[in-house]
Structure formats: structure tokens, C-alpha cells
Design an enzyme around this catalytic site. Structure first.
Site, PDB file in Angstrom:
ATOM      1  CG  PHE A  78      -7.749  25.825  11.768  1.00 10.26           C
ATOM      2  CD1 PHE A  78      -7.735  24.439  11.679  1.00 10.26           C
ATOM      3  CD2 PHE A  78      -6.896  26.447  12.669  1.00 10.26           C
ATOM      4  CE1 PHE A  78      -6.874  23.680  12.467  1.00 10.26           C
ATOM      5  CE2 PHE A  78      -6.031  25.698  13.461  1.00 10.26           C
ATOM      6  CZ  PHE A  78      -6.021  24.315  13.357  1.00 10.26           C
ATOM      7  NE  ARG A 105      -0.843  25.149  22.300  1.00  8.74           N
ATOM      8  CZ  ARG A 105      -1.445  24.093  21.754  1.00  8.74           C
ATOM      9  NH1 ARG A 105      -2.738  23.914  21.900  1.00  8.74           N
ATOM     10  NH2 ARG A 105      -0.744  23.212  21.072  1.00  8.74           N
ATOM     11  CD  GLU A 125     -10.171  17.008  22.489  1.00  6.82           C
ATOM     12  OE1 GLU A 125      -9.364  17.774  23.036  1.00  6.82           O
ATOM     13  OE2 GLU A 125      -9.831  16.097  21.713  1.00  6.82           O
ATOM     14  CG  ASP A 126      -8.863  21.293  21.864  1.00  7.20           C
ATOM     15  OD1 ASP A 126      -9.292  20.165  21.522  1.00  7.20           O
ATOM     16  OD2 ASP A 126      -7.766  21.738  21.465  1.00  7.20           O
ATOM     17  CG  ASP A 169     -11.922  18.875  12.797  1.00  3.72           C
ATOM     18  OD1 ASP A 169     -12.924  19.269  12.196  1.00  3.72           O
ATOM     19  OD2 ASP A 169     -10.791  18.903  12.283  1.00  3.72           O
TER      20      ASP A 169
END
Ligand code: IMP
Length: 176
Positions: free
Chosen positions: A153, A166, A100-101, A104
Site C-alpha cells: 500500500f 496525501r 490517475e494516481d 490497482d
């Protein structure tokens, strides 16, 4: 660094990312000791991280991808997650590592881990490039973690804002 109307600051450089990917790969190699492993990448954000990680693993790895969506505004997880592109590889009896990136609120990944657990893998672990614990709503245990990031963010190295950024090689924070 400025990028049109968004002000981006490098938070984690490409060199730091590369060192951490090497560290994570050696932890994974040590724990699985040559066992065949199924890596499941969470699209789209994990694709850059997974591409780098997989080339450092000295394991007989298979890869598959899953795409999830949650309704709501671009920056917020709404709490309702669904699978929009499923796996092609059977998971039952496999040693599965989810890539997973970012974790959150934790809502997306805990949905995915429950979804995969119901498919009866032999083992199920989570490798996340970044963790933003300040925003957590659901408890998530991350087996292999790259970086803890502040409550900002972040974009780049696969992470996007509204499909932008990206491609950036560093992880940057969006300052506005
Ligand atoms: P969660 O369900 O709130 O944990 O959100 C997980 C998903 O939201 C991630 O897989 C990302 O796609 C997205 N996300 C959350 N925070 C960020 C961020 O800072 N930058 C880019 N994407 C993010």
C-alpha cells in the site's frame, strides 16, 4: 521514517518523481503536438500529480475533475464504482487524457474509461502515475506510465490511507 503508528518507507523520492513527471510531459507533448487537450483528473488522489504535470505541458490544456467511489473497506476496491462528482466539461469530440494516481485492480479506471467512451471523445488515453500490476483483475492499457510499484500500500504525493498522508512529497510504502 516513522509516522505515528504507521511505519512509512520512502519508495520513490521527490527527485525521482520530478524526473518522471518531466519524462511523461515530454511524451505527451510529442504525441499531441500542440493539439488542445482535455485533462480529466480522478479525485482526490491525482491532484498533486496533475498539478505538476500540467505545468510541464506546452499544450493548450483544459482541466476537469471527476470523483468516483467504490463501496467497501478502505484498502479494497469492491468492484462497484459510481460517479459521485461528475464532469462539467463536454467530452464529445475532445482529445481526452485521464490522469490517475494508481491502477490497482483496474476496476475503477476501466469503469471510468467505459463511462467516458460512451460520451464519444475524439480520442481517449490514460496517464497513470503508478501501476500495481500484481493486483490486476481487469485488463487496463496505460498509455503513459510513471512507475510500477510492488504489491504494497503506497501513500504520499496525493495518495492517501484513510485521508492521511496525501501531503507527503515522496511516495512511501506503508509497512504495517
Ligand atoms: P482499483 O479500482 O483497485 O484499480 O483502485 C484504484 C483506486 O484505489 C485508486 O485510484 C486509489 O484511490 C485506490 N488505491 C489503490 N491502491 C492504492 C494504494 O496503494 N494507495 C493508495 N490508494 C490506493
Amino acid at each position: 521514517m516513522s509516522h505515528r503508528k504507521h511505519r512509512l518507507e520512502v519508495l520513490i523520492s521527490r527527485e525521482e518523481i520530478s524526473q518522471v513527471v518531466t519524462r511523461l510531459a515530454s511524451e505527451i507533448n510529442r504525441d499531441y503536438r500542440g493539439k488542445p487537450l482535455l485533462l480529466i483528473g480522478v479525485l482526490k488522489g491525482a491532484f498533486v500529480f496533475m498539478a505538476d504535470l500540467v505545468r510541464q505541458l506546452g499544450l493548450p490544456v483544459e482541466v476537469d475533475f471527476i470523483r468516483l467511489s467504490s463501496y467497501g473497506a478502505a484498502r479494497e476496491s469492491s468492484g462497484r464504482v459510481k460517479v459521485v462528482q461528475g464532469l462539467k466539461t463536454p467530452v464529445e469530440g475532445r482529445d481526452v487524457l485521464v490522469i490517475e494516481d494508481i491502477v490497482d485492480t483496474g476496476i475503477t479506471i476501466s469503469f471510468l474509461l467505459d463511462y467516458l467512451r460512451r460520451k464519444k471523445p475524439a480520442s481517449l488515453k490514460l496517464c497513470a502515475l503508478t501501476d500495481k500490476p500484481s493486483r490486476r483483475q481487469v485488463t487496463v492499457s496505460i498509455d503513459y506510465l510513471g512507475f510500477t510499484v510492488p504489491d504494497k500500500f503506497v501513500v504520499g504525493y496525493g495518495l492517501d490511507f484513510d485521508e492521511k498522508f496525501r501531503y507527503l512529497p515522496d511516495i512511501c510504502s506503508m509497512e504495517n
